[in-house]
Design an enzyme around this catalytic site. Structure first.
Site, mmCIF file in Angstrom:
data_model
loop_
_atom_site.group_PDB
_atom_site.id
_atom_site.type_symbol
_atom_site.label_atom_id
_atom_site.label_comp_id
_atom_site.label_asym_id
_atom_site.label_seq_id
_atom_site.Cartn_x
_atom_site.Cartn_y
_atom_site.Cartn_z
ATOM 1 N N HIS A 133 0.833 -1.211 0.105
ATOM 2 C CA HIS A 133 0.006 0.179 -0.096
ATOM 3 C C HIS A 133 0.823 1.152 -0.129
ATOM 4 O O HIS A 133 2.128 1.320 0.294
ATOM 5 C CB HIS A 133 -0.972 -0.085 1.241
ATOM 6 C CG HIS A 133 -2.070 -0.811 1.105
ATOM 7 N ND1 HIS A 133 -1.750 -2.166 1.372
ATOM 8 C CD2 HIS A 133 -3.323 -0.714 0.962
ATOM 9 C CE1 HIS A 133 -2.906 -2.800 1.217
ATOM 10 N NE2 HIS A 133 -3.881 -1.935 0.758
ATOM 11 N N LYS A 139 -0.365 4.663 4.283
ATOM 12 C CA LYS A 139 -0.993 3.877 5.324
ATOM 13 C C LYS A 139 -0.391 3.689 6.636
ATOM 14 O O LYS A 139 0.598 3.319 6.898
ATOM 15 C CB LYS A 139 -1.384 2.521 4.451
ATOM 16 C CG LYS A 139 -2.059 1.849 5.300
ATOM 17 C CD LYS A 139 -2.647 0.585 4.380
ATOM 18 C CE LYS A 139 -3.568 -0.488 4.986
ATOM 19 N NZ LYS A 139 -4.436 -0.105 5.438
#
Ligand code: NAD
Length: 268
Positions: free
Chosen positions: A155, A159
């Site tokens: 990600h 995040k």
């Protein structure tokens, strides 16, 4: 038929994406937009907030406005889910829950609601991820215990939690198919003298960087070959479109609890 959808958590990132996803369709329209008491967006037009033209639906903290809806979509926080489920139970309104990390209070409210109305709960509303879970279980069962399962997720750099909820769900699906207890089987990274890999472990590895929306790969490595199942999200709109698809699907179901596999027809 134009389905009237009420939105809970309307001012959030997902709430705004859902307004945009509803706008893309001619079989659904936004009927009410609710967010928490004291939120900065209260009073703003939900359409404008989502970056488009005004829809004549102001964001309000009044849950009673959701009564004008045929189905409600919730992307808020667990305490918000508990409250909206209670409101939906009073009016027997179907509910789609995208909120993650549901606690005991939210689950208790949902249990009461699903006795009187249909509810879809899915921590990942992407049809592609839903299919990945399904394929993962079938692949693990077909290949058997000689094939080691490892999960890799990546990600964007912003995040703040790891591994992703989707990677954890994928790990649970794999553990169930391998008849392993996830609390014992999952290994989150390796370094140093780890010893040989056992058959009873499932590696879950996290990569972070750039602006990656969300990649998940299941590697099944056996003697002489390996297979990799990968899902790559390009755009957060997939979750919003999936939620609207779930809303349209659930509006005509019998009371009970459903997930995205039901919505996309995988459990038939
Ligand atoms: P966000 O913080 O941008 O938005 C949440 C919104 O909910 C905010 O506007 C907030 O004011 C509102 N809210 C919070 N508590 C509330 C309450 N008690 N009553 C009413 N409104 C309340 O977060 P987000 O990125 O939009 O994510 C929302 C949720 O959706 C999170 O749980 C996230 O993990 C989940 N999510 C699920 C999927 C999926 O596919 N199921 C995809 C993305 C995010």
């Amino acid at each position: 038929m134009t389905l009237r959808i009420g939105l809970h958590g309307a001012a959030g990132r997902m709430g705004r994406a859902i307004v945009a996803a509803i706008r893309e369709r001619d079989d659904a329209k936004l009927a009410a937009a609710v967010d928490r008491e004291g939120g900065a967006a209260l009073g703003a037009d939900a359409g404008v907030l989502a970056g488009g033209e005004a829809l004549g639906v102001p964001v309000t903290a009044d849950l009673a406005t959701l009564a004008a809806s045929e189905v409600v979509i919730d992307f808020s926080l667990p305490e918000g889910t508990a409250r909206v489920a209670q409101a939906c139970a009073a009016s027997r309104t179907p509910l789609v829950v995208g909120t993650t990390g549901l606690d005991g209070a939210a689950e208790a409210s949902l249990a009461k609601l699903q006795a009187v109305a249909p509810v879809v709960v899915a921590p990942n509303m992407s049809p592609g991820v839903t299919l990945l879970f399904h394929l993962a279980a079938r692949a693990v069962e077909a290949l058997g215990p000689d094939y080691d399962a490892e999960i890799v997720e990546m990600h964007h750099r912003k995040k703040v939690d790891a591994p992703s909820g989707t990677a954890m769900r994928l790990a649970e699906v794999v553990a169930a198919a391998k008849k392993l207890d996830p609390s014992l089987a999952l290994v989150y990274g390796r370094s140093g003298r780890t010893g040989e890999r056992t058959r009873e472990e499932i590696g879950v590895m996290t990569l972070r960087g750039g602006d990656v929306v969300g990649d998940h790969t299941l590697v099944l490595a056996g003697p002489g070959e390996r297979i990799e199942l990968t899902h790559r999200a390009h755009d957060r709109a997939i979750f919003a479109r999936g939620a609207v698809r779930a809303a349209i699907w659930v509006a005509t179901r019998a009371p009970g609890r459903y997930d995205m596999a039901d919505v996309i027809g995988l459990s038939r």
